[in-house]
Scaffold this active site. Sequence first.
Site, short mmCIF file in Angstrom:
data_model
loop_
_atom_site.label_atom_id
_atom_site.label_comp_id
_atom_site.label_asym_id
_atom_site.label_seq_id
_atom_site.Cartn_x
_atom_site.Cartn_y
_atom_site.Cartn_z
N VAL A 90 -1.06 -12.96 9.86
CA VAL A 90 -0.44 -11.96 8.73
C VAL A 90 -0.97 -10.78 9.57
O VAL A 90 -2.07 -9.99 9.66
CB VAL A 90 -1.01 -11.83 7.54
CG1 VAL A 90 -0.20 -10.83 6.66
CG2 VAL A 90 -0.30 -13.26 7.02
N HIS A 150 -0.37 1.20 16.39
CA HIS A 150 -0.60 0.09 17.14
C HIS A 150 0.56 -0.04 18.09
O HIS A 150 1.47 -0.91 18.13
CB HIS A 150 -0.74 -1.21 16.25
CG HIS A 150 -1.71 -1.26 15.32
ND1 HIS A 150 -2.98 -1.10 15.19
CD2 HIS A 150 -1.61 -1.13 13.76
CE1 HIS A 150 -3.69 -1.06 14.44
NE2 HIS A 150 -2.92 -0.86 13.36
N MET A 210 -2.87 -7.83 6.79
CA MET A 210 -3.63 -8.61 5.68
C MET A 210 -4.15 -7.64 4.46
O MET A 210 -3.90 -8.07 3.45
CB MET A 210 -4.63 -8.91 6.54
CG MET A 210 -4.48 -10.52 7.41
SD MET A 210 -5.76 -11.00 8.21
CE MET A 210 -6.69 -11.50 6.95
N LEU A 268 -11.67 -6.17 19.26
CA LEU A 268 -10.75 -5.05 19.25
C LEU A 268 -11.19 -4.17 20.65
O LEU A 268 -12.27 -3.98 20.86
CB LEU A 268 -11.03 -4.16 18.06
CG LEU A 268 -10.39 -2.57 18.08
CD1 LEU A 268 -8.91 -2.87 18.00
CD2 LEU A 268 -11.12 -1.84 17.26
N SER A 286 -10.29 -2.58 8.37
CA SER A 286 -10.93 -3.73 9.12
C SER A 286 -12.14 -4.32 8.12
O SER A 286 -12.15 -5.72 8.34
CB SER A 286 -11.93 -3.24 10.34
OG SER A 286 -10.76 -2.68 11.42
N ASP A 295 -2.18 -7.09 14.95
CA ASP A 295 -1.59 -5.73 15.03
C ASP A 295 -1.67 -5.29 16.50
O ASP A 295 -1.02 -4.38 16.77
CB ASP A 295 -2.30 -4.85 14.22
CG ASP A 295 -1.93 -4.98 12.71
OD1 ASP A 295 -0.63 -5.28 12.53
OD2 ASP A 295 -2.44 -4.39 11.71
N ARG A 298 0.79 -1.18 -0.14
CA ARG A 298 -0.11 -0.19 -0.06
C ARG A 298 0.81 1.24 0.09
O ARG A 298 2.12 1.28 0.33
CB ARG A 298 -0.91 0.00 1.20
CG ARG A 298 -2.20 -1.01 1.08
CD ARG A 298 -2.71 -1.35 2.45
NE ARG A 298 -1.92 -1.77 3.63
CZ ARG A 298 -2.31 -2.06 4.75
NH1 ARG A 298 -3.69 -1.63 5.02
NH2 ARG A 298 -1.69 -2.39 5.74
N GLU A 331 -5.60 4.24 13.90
CA GLU A 331 -6.57 3.45 14.51
C GLU A 331 -7.06 3.97 15.84
O GLU A 331 -8.29 3.43 16.12
CB GLU A 331 -5.75 2.18 14.85
CG GLU A 331 -4.74 2.38 16.01
CD GLU A 331 -3.33 2.73 15.53
OE1 GLU A 331 -2.45 2.59 16.61
OE2 GLU A 331 -3.35 3.12 14.28
N TYR A 386 -0.82 4.26 10.88
CA TYR A 386 -1.23 3.38 11.74
C TYR A 386 0.02 3.32 12.69
O TYR A 386 1.16 3.31 12.25
CB TYR A 386 -1.73 2.08 11.22
CG TYR A 386 -2.73 2.11 10.65
CD1 TYR A 386 -4.04 2.16 11.10
CD2 TYR A 386 -3.09 1.67 9.09
CE1 TYR A 386 -5.20 2.24 10.57
CE2 TYR A 386 -4.27 1.73 8.27
CZ TYR A 386 -5.46 2.00 9.14
OH TYR A 386 -6.40 1.71 8.44
N LYS A 404 1.58 2.04 7.28
CA LYS A 404 2.17 1.01 8.38
C LYS A 404 2.88 1.80 9.36
O LYS A 404 3.51 2.85 9.31
CB LYS A 404 2.83 -0.24 7.93
CG LYS A 404 1.96 -1.32 7.16
CD LYS A 404 0.65 -1.67 8.09
CE LYS A 404 0.95 -2.34 9.34
NZ LYS A 404 -0.19 -2.72 10.15
#
Length: 370
Positions: free
Chosen positions: A298, A96, A301, A240, A134, A270, A15, A118, A94, A75
């Site tokens: 993964v 996390h 994903m 979540l 999601s 994550d 991405r 997130e 993101y 990411k």
Amino acid sequence: MLIGCPTEIKPQEYRVGLRPDAAKEAILRGHKVMVQAGAGLGAGYTDQDYLDAGAEIAADAQTVFDKADLVVKVKEPQAPERAMLRRGQILFTYLHLAPDPDQTRDLLDSGVTAIAYETVTDARGGLPLLAPMSEVAGRLAPQAGSWALQKANGGEGVLLGGVPGVRPANVVIIGGGVVGTAAARVAAGMGANVTVLDRSIPRLSYLDDIFMGRLTTQYATAAATAELLPVADMVIGAVLVPGAAAPKLVSREQLSTMKQGAVLVDVAIDQGGCFETSRPTTHQDPIYEIDGIVHYCVANMPGAVSRTSTQALGNATLPFLLSLADKGWRQAIHDDAHLRAGLATHEGKLTSAPVGAALGIEAVAAESLI
């Protein structure tokens, strides 16, 4: 502002944080955009596409990080990227952080103002920047799990939808939110026997209504999970807790109660994963086996369908990105409490209470910084 978009370097992450049309939107508002060479190729965007939009192409990531006022990614920054962050710079991606003490410490040490996709909220109590990914991850989960169920991949050799005269697979989905609903839609569409567990009665009622008897809903308790594990061919973890580490809902001991070759798909990886035996994997090496149970964990994903994911994520992030660029981070989060909820770090201070609780770091209120 100068908005910078580096190439993602997490393994098999295709991405890109900024589409050419989004770059053009920012440029039309008076900002400058710098994109690392090749950043969009994995999502189908060439350097020429960005040049046509008015962006500048940088030869390497160092140039992007050195010059950008606002860095937009997909990411969480990897260790080499974190070393290039600096005080006074905005990072929008993101993160996390709850299961990642090393990243958290590096962000605090850098002094960067980091805003996490997130944890940005909306007026309905949702997570609008997490929801599109999601949705993608949820729809991918049964597809990935059905591949893992194939005998050649270590699974029990069960076809998700069965065939006439042979029962379909039993799919248990723990969590009925965006991920769980998307997973249920695909699993049921593939013909599986689906059960969704959740602790919200209104959510279970909603799922019962929209699926009109095509799946079973059940109130989530430890006992309910334990009862379903022995008959499950696939279990999808879709739980979540916003900003916090995921709860462990299936223990190592419980694997012995499951069928040999059954599959666990942990979409919560994550945030640390919701199965005790989960550990992050990659698209290149997506599965592993523990006690005869195949694990698919993964951590990115949606990167497998990078074109769709980039478009969906960009649709959601663009208004917030433009607000940060137009107003600066302080005014933007002052004006928008939902964007303020995304603030994670600023000049060495942690502003996420769930992350602080998970990692034992004192957190301050975002309001105290504006």
